[in-house]
Design a protein around this motif. Structure first.
Motif: not given
Ligand SMILES: Cc1cc2nc3c(=O)[nH]c(=O)nc-3n(C[C@H](O)[C@H](O)[C@H](O)COP(=O)(O)OP(=O)(O)OC[C@H]3O[C@@H](n4cnc5c(N)ncnc54)[C@H](O)[C@@H]3O)c2cc1C
Lengths: 539, 430
Positions: A280, A488, A497, A504, A537, A539, B314, B321, B341-347, B356, B358-359, B394
């Motif tokens: 990141r 992907w 954004g 999606r 991860n 953070e 979304i 976002t 946090n952003r790192q855990s948004w996706f698999r 995922h 985030i959704y 989901e």
């Protein structure tokens, strides 16, 4: 076991290996090139897209700078259809040492890189989105280069001279007889079988993998993979390559590549050329540095991120990978290690691949005791698409495709609307090309490389593939799934954004409407993408 | 001043507006654009897969929805009562039947219908034009495509169905009427289908291929507003059951549902304004008093007694976002429940069965569908949120998007207070 016999075997279908195979074939050698995946699978397909003028290296690595400008002139002559003559700027931003400009100018003169200072007003006229706080601007002959197309053209030229190009052939063993390398054993990934190739001479042109191949011979060659991350913005924010006028560092170049602009790169030492993460902080740094050149850059829609590994050869340990010379290395293992029939070419840049190929082929001639001059700098490369024959900026440029489509009135036959890939070219790639996966077709015709990243064309091209290939349906199914996963892969690091919304929607189409997650057959094939590692991860 | 202002014209927003006008409330809908109806399969998916790691589709729907509500007390289905879902489904079926576009199915059992990839799509309600594709039936089928149109690949459909034990063959027709067109889209074909001349051309071209086929599958382009008539005529002319298969957007069957809803709302005095983006709201004493919209350069303030937020998650644009990892509800800046946090948004994998994280981001609501603050209290007494903007589910992995949109839109539009006591479908322990 299938067996081939040849004079020279070249390992690695990147710019260097393909260039070596072409040069050798042109000099009349019976040549085979093997590449473990598709051509440009390695660093060549994940680079920044810049035909260096040499400007970047004038202060730090004058030898590399001179090589670049020499090759820059040659490539403009032999492959104009793979280049876009954008020109380049070196600019002094408020974050850069204002005195560096003078050193830069002097060094350009010393190395022969043409350079002219222009006024900031003139710079802004040409590139209105650049930071108005920029204090100096130097013009150099940088250009944008399409390495997918260029490598395909070089491979085609090699084939025309009789070379055989075997993709999805991974070298898994080197056959050694005493002090001599006499061939290799490959794994054919498509047929899932072993193939042996015997050769008088084996050229290791496997880039960042060169150490691994040498290891198979039992030799110690230390190639340090230096990872670099790049991010493509969905807008072509500049029409000129823009470099920061300072010592080379992270995120200091924006290259306009086709419809997008690419910011890069980082430089991180990694353990393995195939397994690394896009982190990141690297993405954040690219956005931040991009913002310094083009204010507002980080708010723009990002399309995709990718990373390549620099093949940096070293005889001794060096801490910062950028301090290792970028000039290339040719290792003659007979004189270095007492092993005959085997040489390694690694390091360098895309820009210098032809020269690297030339010195390698010279050495092969010497080893095989013949004298045949190089002609690659004289002969133009073949065009792969009709439009390449008419315009300097050929098929891979959107404008050329649009002209094609308008003249043929084929706007109703698009497979990929974003990149204007028509049914005719896609079918040509499926039928006559060497494409094994949808991703191979993408590299051939730029399918799925636009804003929706395969949202619509993935289904359509799978339908066409299934129609033409006549293979069991589960093969078409896994081709579709592999391609969704491949797109992907590069989206994931930059999803927020508008691009997240788009992704999606792609999910909605492929899961809710098409139920692709419940297709019969394998979930992923061995030809599928090699994913980036997951970031830890913390953070 | 209107009784109800609905923000968003996707499925949930239009259902809310329809129910509001049905219940005698005056309605205005403001929307930036249309929603999921133009993309989806044109069916009402209530729950297709549960639990998510089970690759087998849900058959007994009612049981599965109850189980989900018990096991996931934060899920929208746990907040609304099962009988509300039931009522919403019946009402929607009645609406479509009146519009001469009947939907079939119930909460008893999911349909399994072919997708444009030849996979088995579980769905609760499907239009009459699709149900002859029922995959629990073994009648051999012929899948028909058009050579000028790549959005439907009949060979892929037929070969995948055959691979899974359903006898299917395919044919691709090169019809002169399509060949002479510069561009062929789903809508082009759907409109042509409503003309007898084109249907005659189609039927003639198909005749040589009919022999063994007991039923004929087409892409879902058999007419737009006249779909039922087109479908019935084709069945008669081909002498066999005919069915549609949903394919790449734009979705003709989805647009038919959209058309029915829109037409009904307008006919009953509701107003639907598209091209208006809601930007901000005015509030007073815990109530929303007005909503600003902008179109081109013009700003407008709309007043209403009651506001319904149906801007989607979304996907719909109700939640945005940015690169710093900020996640925002765009109009009221409602608190969102979201992964850390952003790192855990996706698999790792695009098609990961769990989806995922985030959704899952969305607005948390109570049983009255009122958005809640961090303390679990309603933020505005006259605001409800419905559809995919809701948190903690989901919809795409579950195939529950339309079910939740329909049920929550129904409840909010009807406007009657929902009883707040826990029902048998919601868990009491948490
Ligand atoms: C981030 C980044 C940005 C860059 N940007 C630029 C730029 O803008 N301009 C520029 O001029 N240069 C640039 N470079 C440098 C340039 O991309 C590389 O120097 C060049 O592409 C290397 O080409 P190559 O053929 O030597 O290596 P590669 O392209 O890596 O080719 C090696 C090939 O060998 C194959 N291989 C490996 N193992 C096996 C095996 N066992 N069997 C068969 N095949 C095998 C790999 O799959 C690979 O395709 C950049 C480099 C990086 C890392």
């Amino acid at each position: 076991m299938r067996t081939y016999q040849t004079e020279v075997l070249v390992i690695g279908g990147g710019a260097t290996g393909t260039g070596v195979a072409y040069d050798l074939a042109q000099r009349g050698f019976k040549t085979i090139l093997v590449e473990k995946r598709d051509l440009t699978h390695g660093t060549t397909g994940r680079y920044h897209g810049l035909l260096h003028s040499g400007g970047r290296y004038v202060v730090k690595d004058p030898k590399a700078a001179t090589e670049c400008i020499e090759e820059n002139r040659i490539l403009r002559r032999i492959m104009p259809h793979c280049l876009e003559d954008t020109g380049g700027f070196f600019v002094t931003t408020p974050w850069d040492d204002p005195d560096f400009g003078d050193r830069f100018m002097e060094a350009c003169q010393a190395t022969g890189v043409p350079c002219e200072e222009i006024s900031v007003a003139q710079m802004l006229r040409e590139e209105p989105l650049l930071n108005p706080k920029i204090s100096r601007c130097f013009r150099v002959p940088d250009a944008a280069a399409d390495s997918f197309l260029a490598t395909q053209c070089v491979a085609e030229a090699a084939r025309q001279y009789g070379a055989e190009v075997l993709i999805y052939h991974e070298v898994i063993r080197v056959i050694r007889e005493g002090d001599r390398v006499i061939g290799v054993v490959c794994h054919d990934l498509v047929k899932d079988e072993e193939v042996s190739i015997l050769a008088d001479m084996v050229v290791n042109a496997s880039g960042a993998w060169a150490g691994k191949i040498a290891h198979m011979v039992g030799l110690e060659v230390s190639v340090m993979p230096g990872k670099g991350v790049m991010v493509a913005a969905n807008h072509r924010v500049v029409n000129t390559v823009v470099n920061r006028c300072k010592m080379p560092s992270d995120g200091d170049i924006i290259v306009p590549v086709h419809t997008v602009a690419v910011i890069g790169t980082t430089d991180q030492r990694v353990a393995d050329p195939e397994h690394f993460a896009i982190e990141r902080w690297e993405i954040d740094l690219m956005l931040e540095e991009g913002d310094k050149l083009v204010p507002g850059f980080r708010q723009m829609r990002m399309l995709r991120a990718w990373a390549g590994v620099r093949p940096l050869y070293q005889e001794t340990k060096v801490a910062d990978t950028r301090d290792v010379t970028r000039a290339y290395t040719l290792l003659d293992h007979e004189t270095r290690d007492g092993v005959m029939g085997f040489i390694t070419i690694t390091g360098g840049k895309w820009t210098t691949f032809r020269q690297m190929a030339q010195v390698t082929a010279d050495r092969v001639c010497e080893k095989l005791g013949v004298e045949r001059p190089c002609r690659t700098h004289e002969e133009p490369l073949p065009a792969l698409f009709e439009s390449d024959r008419h315009t300097a900026n050929g098929y891979h440029y959107l404008g050329a495709r649009l002209t094609d489509i308008e003249s043929h009135k084929s706007y109703g036959d698009l497979v990929c609307e974003c990149e204007l890939a028509t049914r005719a070219v896609v079918e040509q790639a499926i039928r006559d090309g060497n494409a094994h996966t949808l991703d191979d077709i993408r590299r051939d015709v730029r399918l799925g490389m636009g804003p929706c990243q395969g949202g619509f064309c993935t289904y359509r091209v799978t339908g066409l593939l299934h129609l033409w290939r006549q293979t069991p349906v589960t093969e078409s199914n896994v081709a579709l799934r592999d391609f969704l996963q491949e797109r992907w892969k590069g989206l994931k690091p930059v999803l927020w954004g508008a691009q997240l919304k788009q992704e999606r929607l792609d999910e909605f189409i492929y899961l809710s409407v098409l139920n692709a997650d419940h297709l019969p057959g394998e979930k992923a094939s061995r030809l599928g993408p090699v994913m980036y590692e997951e970031e830890v991860n913390n953070e | 001043m209107n009784d109800v202002l609905v923000i968003g014209a996707g499925l949930s927003g239009l259902v809310a507006a329809w129910q509001a006008v049905e219940n005698g409330r005056s309605v205005r809908v403001v929307a930036k654009g249309w929603g999921i109806t133009h993309w989806h399969a044109g069916c009402i998916d209530v729950l297709g897969y549960y639990p998510l790691d089970n690759p087998e589709p849900v058959v007994a729907l009612e049981t599965a929805v109850s189980r989900l509500a018990t096991e996931h007390p934060q899920h929208p289905y746990a907040l609304i009562r099962l009988d509300n879902l039931q009522t919403a489904i019946e009402a929607f079926k009645a609406l479509c039947a009146t519009a001469n576009y009947p939907l079939h199915g119930s909460l008893t059992r999911n349909w399994l219908l072919p997708s444009a990839l030849g996979t088995f799509r579980p769905t609760c309600l499907a239009p009459a034009t699709m149900i002859a594709g029922d995959l629990t039936d073994n009648t051999p089928m012929l899948i028909v495509g058009f050579s000028r149109w790549l959005d439907f690949a009949p060979a892929l459909v037929a070969d995948n169905l055959t691979h899974q034990g359903i006898q299917a063959t395919h044919v691709t027709l090169d019809l002169p009427s399509l060949r002479q067109r510069k561009i062929v889209t789903a809508l082009t074909i759907a409109n042509l289908m409503e003309t007898p001349a084109f249907r005659a051309e189609l039927v003639n071209a198909l005749k040589p291929y009919l022999s063994k086929a007991g039923r004929i599958g087409f892409p879902a382009v058999l007419g737009y507003t006249q779909a039922t008539a087109v479908h019935q005529t084709l069945q008669k002319e081909l002498g066999r059951p005919v069915f549609e298969i949903p394919t790449l957007p734009p979705s003709i069957p989805g647009m038919r549902l959209h058309h029915i809803l829109l037409h009904t709302i307008r006919q009953k005095g509701g107003m639907v304004l598209e091209g208006l983006e809601a930007t901000a709201a005015t509030t007073q004493n815990g109530r929303i008093t007005g909503l600003y919209t902008s179109a081109a350069t013009r700003h407008r303030l709309h007043h209403a007694h009651h506001f319904i937020l149906a801007t989607g998650g979304i996907l719909g644009g109700g939640i945005t976002t940015n690169y710093t990892g900020e996640i925002t509800e765009t109009i009221f800046n409602l608190p969102l429940s979201t992964p850390v946090n952003r790192q855990s948004w996706f698999r790792r994998d695009f098609l990961d069965p769990q989806g995922h994280p985030i959704y899952q981001t969305g607005v948390r609501v109570n049983q009255q569908l009122q958005p809640l603050n961090e303390n679990g209290q309603p933020i505005y007494e006259n605001l409800q949120a419905i559809g995919t903007i809701l948190a903690n589910w989901e919809p795409i992995r579950e195939r529950s998007l339309e079910g939740v949109a329909l049920a929550t839109g129904f409840i909010a539009g009807r406007g009657k207070t929902v009883t707040s006591h826990k029902t048998q479908t919601t868990s009491t322990s948490n």
